[in-house]
Motif scaffolding. Sequence first.
Motif, PDB file in Angstrom:
ATOM      1  N   LEU A 102     -75.823   9.139 -31.750  1.00 53.40           N
ATOM      2  CA  LEU A 102     -77.086   8.421 -31.641  1.00 53.40           C
ATOM      3  C   LEU A 102     -78.111   9.330 -30.992  1.00 53.40           C
ATOM      4  O   LEU A 102     -77.844   9.944 -29.958  1.00 53.40           O
ATOM      5  CB  LEU A 102     -76.890   7.164 -30.777  1.00 53.40           C
ATOM      6  N   THR A 103     -79.276   9.435 -31.607  1.00 52.94           N
ATOM      7  CA  THR A 103     -80.369  10.211 -31.015  1.00 52.94           C
ATOM      8  C   THR A 103     -81.394   9.231 -30.477  1.00 52.94           C
ATOM      9  O   THR A 103     -81.907   8.379 -31.203  1.00 52.94           O
ATOM     10  CB  THR A 103     -81.019  11.153 -32.038  1.00 52.94           C
ATOM     11  N   ASP A 158     -83.012   7.863 -33.766  1.00 53.12           N
ATOM     12  CA  ASP A 158     -82.449   6.573 -34.185  1.00 53.12           C
ATOM     13  C   ASP A 158     -83.061   5.389 -33.435  1.00 53.12           C
ATOM     14  O   ASP A 158     -83.339   4.356 -34.028  1.00 53.12           O
ATOM     15  CB  ASP A 158     -80.933   6.573 -33.966  1.00 53.12           C
ATOM     16  N   ILE A 197     -85.534   0.266 -33.321  1.00 55.58           N
ATOM     17  CA  ILE A 197     -84.788   1.158 -34.200  1.00 55.58           C
ATOM     18  C   ILE A 197     -85.775   1.862 -35.127  1.00 55.58           C
ATOM     19  O   ILE A 197     -86.629   1.223 -35.744  1.00 55.58           O
ATOM     20  CB  ILE A 197     -83.751   0.383 -35.024  1.00 55.58           C
ATOM     21  N   ALA A 250     -83.331   5.327 -39.795  1.00 57.25           N
ATOM     22  CA  ALA A 250     -82.409   5.975 -38.853  1.00 57.25           C
ATOM     23  C   ALA A 250     -81.097   6.324 -39.543  1.00 57.25           C
ATOM     24  O   ALA A 250     -80.545   5.518 -40.304  1.00 57.25           O
ATOM     25  CB  ALA A 250     -82.144   5.057 -37.667  1.00 57.25           C
ATOM     26  N   LYS A 251     -80.599   7.506 -39.274  1.00 56.27           N
ATOM     27  CA  LYS A 251     -79.373   7.977 -39.918  1.00 56.27           C
ATOM     28  C   LYS A 251     -78.130   7.330 -39.321  1.00 56.27           C
ATOM     29  O   LYS A 251     -77.054   7.377 -39.924  1.00 56.27           O
ATOM     30  CB  LYS A 251     -79.297   9.500 -39.828  1.00 56.27           C
ATOM     31  N   ASN A 252     -78.273   6.764 -38.147  1.00 57.99           N
ATOM     32  CA  ASN A 252     -77.140   6.115 -37.468  1.00 57.99           C
ATOM     33  C   ASN A 252     -77.493   4.657 -37.170  1.00 57.99           C
ATOM     34  O   ASN A 252     -77.492   4.223 -36.023  1.00 57.99           O
ATOM     35  CB  ASN A 252     -76.796   6.875 -36.183  1.00 57.99           C
ATOM     36  N   MET A 253     -77.790   3.927 -38.223  1.00 54.48           N
ATOM     37  CA  MET A 253     -78.331   2.578 -38.106  1.00 54.48           C
ATOM     38  C   MET A 253     -77.408   1.612 -37.366  1.00 54.48           C
ATOM     39  O   MET A 253     -77.847   0.877 -36.476  1.00 54.48           O
ATOM     40  CB  MET A 253     -78.644   2.027 -39.503  1.00 54.48           C
ATOM     41  N   ALA A 276     -77.255   2.374 -33.760  1.00 58.17           N
ATOM     42  CA  ALA A 276     -78.535   2.022 -33.151  1.00 58.17           C
ATOM     43  C   ALA A 276     -78.567   0.535 -32.800  1.00 58.17           C
ATOM     44  O   ALA A 276     -79.043   0.144 -31.733  1.00 58.17           O
ATOM     45  CB  ALA A 276     -79.680   2.379 -34.093  1.00 58.17           C
TER      46      ALA A 276
END
Length: 353
Positions: A50-51, A100, A273, A277-280, A283
């Motif tokens: 997660l960013t 994210d 969010i 986001a690539k890590n939904m 997130a």
Amino acid sequence: MKKSLTSLLSLLLVGSLIGCGAKETPAAKPTETSGQPATSQSSSKTSGKLTLYSPNAAELNNPIIKEFQDRTGIEVQLISGGTGDLLKRVQAEATNPLGDVFWAGGADSLEAYKKYFEPYKTKEYDNISPQYVDKNNVWTPFAALPMIIMYNKELVKAGEEPKGWTDLTDPKWKGKIAYADPAKSGSSYTQLITMLTANGKDQGWGFIKKFVTNLDGKVLSGSGQVYKGVADKEFALGVTLEEAAYRYVEGGAKVGIIYPTEGTSAVPDGAAIIKGAKNMEDAKKFIDFLVGKDVQSLIQKEFKRRSVRKDAEVIQGIAQAKDIKLVDYDFDWASTKKDENIKRFGKIVSGQE
């Protein structure tokens, strides 16, 4: 031996109360799962990442992020900076999001950038007080943040403390007021709108011109410089967040807090969010975690932040909500007119208006 969320503070709180600088910080790798999972959390580990974009000070971020990693196994990369700069980063990365979650920043600032965020209704939604929720679920409230005037008791004589916003235009305070640039600080933007509202909203720009004159060219680059500047006797007064000032009071600093007689605001900061986001899924877990009962209890007990939950305990040692006069804060106006209001403030500071 498992540690509770609160106990982590003794290991993770930083020694000084300063705002975050713009930097990227890979958070520590997950260790043994600690504490009991929040009601909205799964106890199973994940191998996700997660960013996180956050303008919060390190002493708030560190223990909460550490506990989230321990509970979920999700590795967090923290990117710190001012609210304004980080929101512009989200905007610039719209076609290829690198973050994210945005946490936190005034909800009105998040609302102004709502097209860059993905709506999400947290699993804790029914536990949140209705006055704090976003009807479109673009952002999730984190804490209610009254805005106050902080003063240094060694620089302001007893009995001469300002009573409200209007007193900040008294010539005796010229050059002695700490205030952050609302283009960079989300809380400072909320303070700008609060002062405008207390003085008639659109008509309040006359007050803002006098206020800027009293700043004497000293507009600070971050909100952390305000409360630190007052505590360090660089400034006699500062317009800041209630929770920041109270932490200095509890730490023994010779500072005081004033709730302006004209009224103040208690707009929540929030988390959102980032769209695309690539890590939904991870997130979403982080959003749920922030408004879970134990994290919300932590921010009340350790940081004097007011919880947004219905079941929140009363915080001891601070003013009760019923005793704080509030202005009629126009949230929609604050969010839709943000760019316009910030530009106008900038023109006043530069002498163009």
